[in-house]
Scaffold this motif. Structure first.
Motif, PDB file in Angstrom:
ATOM      1  N   ASN A  34       0.624  -1.147   0.075  1.00  0.00           N
ATOM      2  CA  ASN A  34      -0.164   0.097   0.031  1.00  0.00           C
ATOM      3  C   ASN A  34       0.743   1.504   0.017  1.00  0.00           C
ATOM      4  OD1 ASN A  34       0.473   0.918   2.982  1.00  0.00           O
ATOM      5  ND2 ASN A  34      -0.114  -1.492   3.029  1.00  0.00           N
ATOM      6  N   VAL A  36       0.796   3.728   1.958  1.00  0.00           N
ATOM      7  CA  VAL A  36       1.390   3.891   3.472  1.00  0.00           C
ATOM      8  C   VAL A  36       2.770   3.158   3.559  1.00  0.00           C
ATOM      9  CG1 VAL A  36       1.015   4.055   6.004  1.00  0.00           C
ATOM     10  CG2 VAL A  36      -0.985   4.177   4.152  1.00  0.00           C
ATOM     11  N   GLY A  76      -3.808  -3.158   1.383  1.00  0.00           N
ATOM     12  CA  GLY A  76      -4.088  -2.104   2.174  1.00  0.00           C
ATOM     13  C   GLY A  76      -4.717  -0.691   1.800  1.00  0.00           C
ATOM     14  N   THR A  77      -4.066  -0.381   0.309  1.00  0.00           N
ATOM     15  CA  THR A  77      -4.836   0.685  -0.265  1.00  0.00           C
ATOM     16  C   THR A  77      -5.293   0.395  -1.449  1.00  0.00           C
ATOM     17  OG1 THR A  77      -2.766   1.564  -0.567  1.00  0.00           O
ATOM     18  CG2 THR A  77      -3.697   2.630   1.086  1.00  0.00           C
ATOM     19  N   VAL A 105      -5.007  -6.875   4.625  1.00  0.00           N
ATOM     20  CA  VAL A 105      -5.316  -5.833   5.357  1.00  0.00           C
ATOM     21  C   VAL A 105      -6.720  -5.161   5.548  1.00  0.00           C
ATOM     22  CG1 VAL A 105      -4.574  -3.262   5.689  1.00  0.00           C
ATOM     23  CG2 VAL A 105      -2.996  -5.025   4.845  1.00  0.00           C
ATOM     24  N   VAL A 158      -7.411  -1.001  10.056  1.00  0.00           N
ATOM     25  CA  VAL A 158      -6.281  -2.029   9.629  1.00  0.00           C
ATOM     26  C   VAL A 158      -5.732  -2.490  11.101  1.00  0.00           C
ATOM     27  CG1 VAL A 158      -5.675  -0.375   7.747  1.00  0.00           C
ATOM     28  CG2 VAL A 158      -4.541   0.101   9.965  1.00  0.00           C
ATOM     29  N   THR A 211       3.224   2.809  11.871  1.00  0.00           N
ATOM     30  CA  THR A 211       2.245   2.116  10.997  1.00  0.00           C
ATOM     31  C   THR A 211       3.264   1.453   9.982  1.00  0.00           C
ATOM     32  OG1 THR A 211       0.644   2.424   9.380  1.00  0.00           O
ATOM     33  CG2 THR A 211       2.270   4.263   9.258  1.00  0.00           C
ATOM     34  N   ALA A 212       2.652   0.430   9.004  1.00  0.00           N
ATOM     35  CA  ALA A 212       3.242  -0.155   8.274  1.00  0.00           C
ATOM     36  C   ALA A 212       4.305  -1.324   8.782  1.00  0.00           C
ATOM     37  CB  ALA A 212       3.970   0.608   7.205  1.00  0.00           C
ATOM     38  N   LEU A 213       4.352  -1.448  10.023  1.00  0.00           N
ATOM     39  CA  LEU A 213       5.227  -2.682  10.585  1.00  0.00           C
ATOM     40  C   LEU A 213       4.928  -3.817  10.220  1.00  0.00           C
ATOM     41  CD1 LEU A 213       7.393  -1.293  13.482  1.00  0.00           C
ATOM     42  CD2 LEU A 213       7.901  -0.941  11.074  1.00  0.00           C
ATOM     43  N   GLY A 214       3.580  -4.081  10.286  1.00  0.00           N
ATOM     44  CA  GLY A 214       2.897  -5.116   9.832  1.00  0.00           C
ATOM     45  C   GLY A 214       3.080  -5.558   8.451  1.00  0.00           C
ATOM     46  N   CYS A 215       2.833  -4.553   7.642  1.00  0.00           N
ATOM     47  CA  CYS A 215       3.134  -4.625   6.102  1.00  0.00           C
ATOM     48  C   CYS A 215       4.441  -5.024   5.841  1.00  0.00           C
ATOM     49  CB  CYS A 215       2.422  -3.318   5.604  1.00  0.00           C
ATOM     50  SG  CYS A 215       0.967  -2.876   5.828  1.00  0.00           S
TER      51      CYS A 215
END
Ligand SMILES: Nc1ncnc2c1ncn2[C@@H]1O[C@H](COP(=O)(O)OP(=O)(O)O)[C@@H](O)[C@H]1O
Ligand SMILES: Cc1ncsc1CCOP(=O)(O)O
Ligand SMILES: [Mg+2]
Length: 310
Positions: A34, A36, A76-77, A105, A158, A211-215
């Motif tokens: 995504n 982000v 995610g997006t 997500v 999310v 944010t985005a540490l899971g992604c």
């Protein structure tokens, strides 16, 4: 659904050895992630020792997937145009037997996400990595597609609103239905391939504050799968390494902002030997009703058996 499966032999191999192999091979990992996460995920993959490429257009995503060592897809997006790129890349990965990871997500949130996830599931992901609410929702929609059953849960956008333990059984059912590995992340991560299970206790409370540490972890799982190692074992190794880097990063961080910088540095600095020494991994059991062993809790987790002393 398969119910008569016996667990395969454990314990697991030392997780740092998987990191050592990754760094020596520098896998090319294609990520359709995504807006982000794109920047953080690319830097995190570089710090780990992989070569990231963010390639999503339908005109090239499938072609690129044939070149990459692994593919990761994160909704995610999501947009309809991006979904076409995702489907093309996943189909190519599937055809060319490349490992690919799905990050669903906020899959419980909207019809677009549910329908996209159902189409992606049909393309046989090697690993599904999500938080507990996402795995519960994905299992429910996967069950709906096959027999009309299944529970539903939402999450909060999310973010997870369920503890990992609430999604462990769903993860096992999903892994068996999809013939893949499933990782549920949170305070204590849970990984299963439907026959084996492990819990990973490494991590830090600041991790879900950024944010985005899971992604980005989804990308890292792709890097660990790229060498063709057993996906369940490779995923456990990736989660232990990632969580341990979080623990190291927290020592130098003043809050979420500096944590991200420290985290990228910690991923790059962590040695394979340190991961072998400090990984906190508890193998098994597969949760009820699929096996009858008692559950182990977080307090039972000890260093990985067979890991060399620090
Ligand atoms: N409360 C927590 N304590 C320690 N580590 C955590 C905690 N919550 C999440 N993590 C870690 O943060 C990373 C991202 O997981 P998570 O926050 O579940 O993903 P997502 O961002 O997709 O919801 C994982 O390595 C996980 O182990
Ligand atoms: C905030 C946000 N919104 C859409 S995707 C995204 C990033 C989610 O990142 P993560 O799942 O790693 O917390
Ligand atoms: Mg996520």
């Amino acid at each position: 659904m398969q119910t008569d499966v016996k667990p395969r032999p454990l314990p697991l191999p030392p997780p740092g050895d998987a990191l050592r192999r990754l760094r020596s091979s520098v896998p090319l990992v294609q990520n359709i992630t995504n807006y982000v996460a794109m920047h953080a995920a690319a830097n995190i993959l570089l710090a780990v020792g992989a070569s990231p490429a963010m390639v999503h257009a339908v005109e090239e995503a499938g072609e690129f997937a044939t070149l990459a060592d692994a593919l990761t897809i994160n909704i995610g997006t999501l947009s309809p145009a991006w979904l076409e790129g995702m489907l093309s890349a996943a189909a190519a990965a599937c055809r060319h037997r490349k490992p690919w990871v799905l990050d669903p997500v906020a899959v419980g949130a909207t019809t677009l996400r549910r329908e996209a996830a159902a189409r992606l599931l049909a393309l046989a992901p090697t690993l599904i990595r999500g938080n507990a609410s996402e795995i519960l929702a994905l299992n429910a929609l996967s069950a709906d597609a096959s027999n009309g059953a299944g529970e539903h849960t939402g999450g909060r956008g999310v973010d997870a609103t369920d503890p990992v333990t609430a999604a462990e059984q769903a993860a096992v059912v999903l892994a068996r239905r999809q013939s893949c590995s499933v990782a549920v992340t949170g305070e204590i991560d849970f990984v299963t391939d439907g026959q084996r299970a492990a819990r990973v206790a490494n991590g830090h409370v600041l991790m879900p504050q950024v944010t985005a540490l899971g992604c980005s972890l989804t990308g890292v799982c792709g890097a660990f799968l790229a060498g063709g190692d057993d996906p369940f074992e490779a995923t456990v190794a990736a989660l232990a390494y990632y969580g341990l880097a979080g623990e190291h990063a927290a020592r130098g961080a003043d809050g979420p902002g500096s944590f991200l910088l420290c985290f990228v540095d910690a991923l790059a600095a962590l040695s394979a030997d340190a991961v072998n020494a400090d990984a906190r991994i508890a193998p098994g059991p597969v949760p009820e009703p699929l096996a009858n062993e008692p559950q182990r809790g977080a307090d039972d987790i000890e260093p990985t058996p067979g890991a060399p002393a620090s």
